[in-house]
Scaffold this active site. Structure first.
Site, PDB file in Angstrom:
ATOM      1  N   HIS A 111      -9.482   1.156   4.718  1.00 30.17           N
ATOM      2  CA  HIS A 111      -8.209   1.387   5.420  1.00 30.17           C
ATOM      3  C   HIS A 111      -8.437   2.391   6.550  1.00 30.17           C
ATOM      4  CE1 HIS A 111      -4.146   2.676   6.297  1.00 30.17           C
ATOM      5  NE2 HIS A 111      -3.745   1.541   5.761  1.00 30.17           N
ATOM      6  N   ASN A 119       0.873  -1.177   0.000  1.00 27.34           N
ATOM      7  CA  ASN A 119       0.000   0.000   0.000  1.00 27.34           C
ATOM      8  C   ASN A 119       0.906   1.221   0.000  1.00 27.34           C
ATOM      9  OD1 ASN A 119      -1.795   2.033   0.430  1.00 27.34           O
ATOM     10  ND2 ASN A 119      -2.396   1.401   2.506  1.00 27.34           N
ATOM     11  N   GLY A 141       2.575   2.740  10.731  1.00 23.73           N
ATOM     12  CA  GLY A 141       3.524   3.840  10.557  1.00 23.73           C
ATOM     13  C   GLY A 141       4.215   4.275  11.839  1.00 23.73           C
ATOM     14  N   LYS A 175       0.109   4.231  -0.360  1.00 26.85           N
ATOM     15  CA  LYS A 175      -0.564   5.436   0.159  1.00 26.85           C
ATOM     16  C   LYS A 175      -0.320   6.596  -0.817  1.00 26.85           C
ATOM     17  CE  LYS A 175      -0.189   3.371   4.657  1.00 26.85           C
ATOM     18  NZ  LYS A 175      -0.113   3.498   6.106  1.00 26.85           N
ATOM     19  N   GLU A 207      -5.173  -4.651  10.701  1.00 26.83           N
ATOM     20  CA  GLU A 207      -4.180  -3.596  10.876  1.00 26.83           C
ATOM     21  C   GLU A 207      -4.489  -2.835  12.161  1.00 26.83           C
ATOM     22  OE1 GLU A 207      -2.254  -2.551   6.820  1.00 26.83           O
ATOM     23  OE2 GLU A 207      -3.910  -1.184   7.173  1.00 26.83           O
ATOM     24  N   SER A 232       3.540  -1.739  10.430  1.00 26.15           N
ATOM     25  CA  SER A 232       5.000  -1.767  10.628  1.00 26.15           C
ATOM     26  C   SER A 232       5.626  -3.121  10.308  1.00 26.15           C
ATOM     27  CB  SER A 232       5.358  -1.318  12.052  1.00 26.15           C
ATOM     28  OG  SER A 232       4.935   0.024  12.256  1.00 26.15           O
ATOM     29  N   GLU A 285      -6.864   4.881   7.492  1.00 25.77           N
ATOM     30  CA  GLU A 285      -6.687   6.291   7.106  1.00 25.77           C
ATOM     31  C   GLU A 285      -7.918   6.801   6.353  1.00 25.77           C
ATOM     32  OE1 GLU A 285      -2.888   5.656   5.246  1.00 25.77           O
ATOM     33  OE2 GLU A 285      -2.058   5.212   7.232  1.00 25.77           O
TER      34      GLU A 285
HETATM   35  P1  13P Z   1       3.066   0.698   7.690  1.00 26.25           P
HETATM   36  O1  13P Z   1       3.587  -0.595   7.119  1.00 26.25           O
HETATM   37  O2  13P Z   1       3.779   1.910   7.182  1.00 26.25           O
HETATM   38  O3  13P Z   1       2.957   0.647   9.176  1.00 26.25           O
HETATM   39  O4  13P Z   1       1.562   0.856   7.139  1.00 26.25           O
HETATM   40  C1  13P Z   1       0.691  -0.211   7.248  1.00 26.25           C
HETATM   41  C2  13P Z   1      -0.494   0.091   6.430  1.00 26.25           C
HETATM   42  O5  13P Z   1      -1.245   1.002   6.716  1.00 26.25           O
HETATM   43  C3  13P Z   1      -0.726  -0.740   5.235  1.00 26.25           C
HETATM   44  O6  13P Z   1      -1.996  -0.550   4.735  1.00 26.25           O
END
Ligand code: 13P
Length: 252
Positions: free
Chosen positions: A95, A9, A173, A11, A167, A213, A97
């Site tokens: 997701h 992903n 992150g 983003k 997640e 992560s 976010e």
């Molecule tokens: P990170 O791997 O940067 O923690 O993000 C995970 C994520 O949101 C994948 O969709």
């Protein structure tokens, strides 16, 4: 029997030129590997570029979100019909976010899931608890509601392609990862909730990815767990070597 899946992903990172630089370096490493399904989810503006680059390889390409209508006056949105037409095969839905910044709800995730399945897109539905929810012992309650509402009115046979991603929001992150014990417990719980909604057989065949992560050095321990069927990777998927190392270690 559940083939592992590793999805990147990206983003809101990478211009089309940067996406091309990634695929030039990444694809030769994974183009012919068949141990796991590999999916790249770039931003909408790089979707065409990455789909063209991955053509003829085992690597699939997905979107990070979509609307659930086929078309209409929905400025800025992209429909399942459009994603299919350009050659996307997967779509990430719900997701955290999207839930946090763009008002995505369990109900909209449910509508989008139905639309994705109707258009033969492979949905990757994200669920996960916030830190305060975990700390106050509400993790299972939150996961239960998210899974229950997302799967409402979904037919078990139609849900064959369904993928769920666990997640934990506090792990995204942040460099914090769920311990293998925490992840194992959550994945087992989610599978039991899928069984309630879609039956034991469909639950047993549904892939549940871990996200939050994931890095080359923790991928092996996480992916070795019985109910973890791969990873949804954010930050560490932006670098071709690190994403490739995650896939290699996660399949070991
Ligand atoms: P990170 O791997 O940067 O923690 O993000 C995970 C994520 O949101 C994948 O969709």
């Amino acid at each position: 029997m559940r083939k592992k899946l590793f999805a990147a992903n990206w983003k809101m990172f990478k211009t089309p030129a940067e996406a091309t630089a990634f695929t030039d370096s990444f694809l030769p490493h994974v183009a012919n590997q068949s141990k796991a399904e590999v999916v790249l989810c770039p931003s909408m503006t790089s979707l065409g570029t990455v789909i063209a680059a991955a053509k003829g390889t085992q690597v699939k390409v997905g979107a990070q979100t979509m609307d659930y209508h086929d078309n209409g006056a929905f400025t800025g949105e992209t429909s399942p019909l459009m994603l299919k037409a350009v050659g996307a095969t997967h779509v990430i839905l719900g997701h955290s976010e999207r839930r946090q910044y763009f008002n995505e709800t369990d109900t909209s995730v449910n509508l989008k899931l139905k639309a994705a399945l109707a258009h033969s897109l492979i949905p990757i539905v994200c669920v996960g608890e916030h830190r305060e929810e975990r700390e106050s012992g509400q993790t299972n309650e939150v996961l239960k509601l998210q899974v229950e509402i997302a799967l409402e009115g979904i037919d078990a046979a139609a849900a064959a392609p369904l993928v769920i991603a666990y997640e934990p929001v506090w792990a995204i992150g942040t460099g914090l990862t769920a311990t293998p014990e925490m992840a194992a417990e959550a994945h087992k719980f989610i599978r039991a909730e899928i069984a309630k909604a879609l039956g034991a057989e469909r639950a047993a065949s549904t892939r549940i990815l871990y996200g939050g992560s994931v890095k080359p050095d923790n991928a092996a321990a996480l992916c070795a767990l019985e109910d973890i069927d791969g990873a949804l990777v954010g930050g560490a998927s932006l670098d071709p070597k690190s994403f490739h190392d995650i896939i290699r270690n996660g399949c070991a």
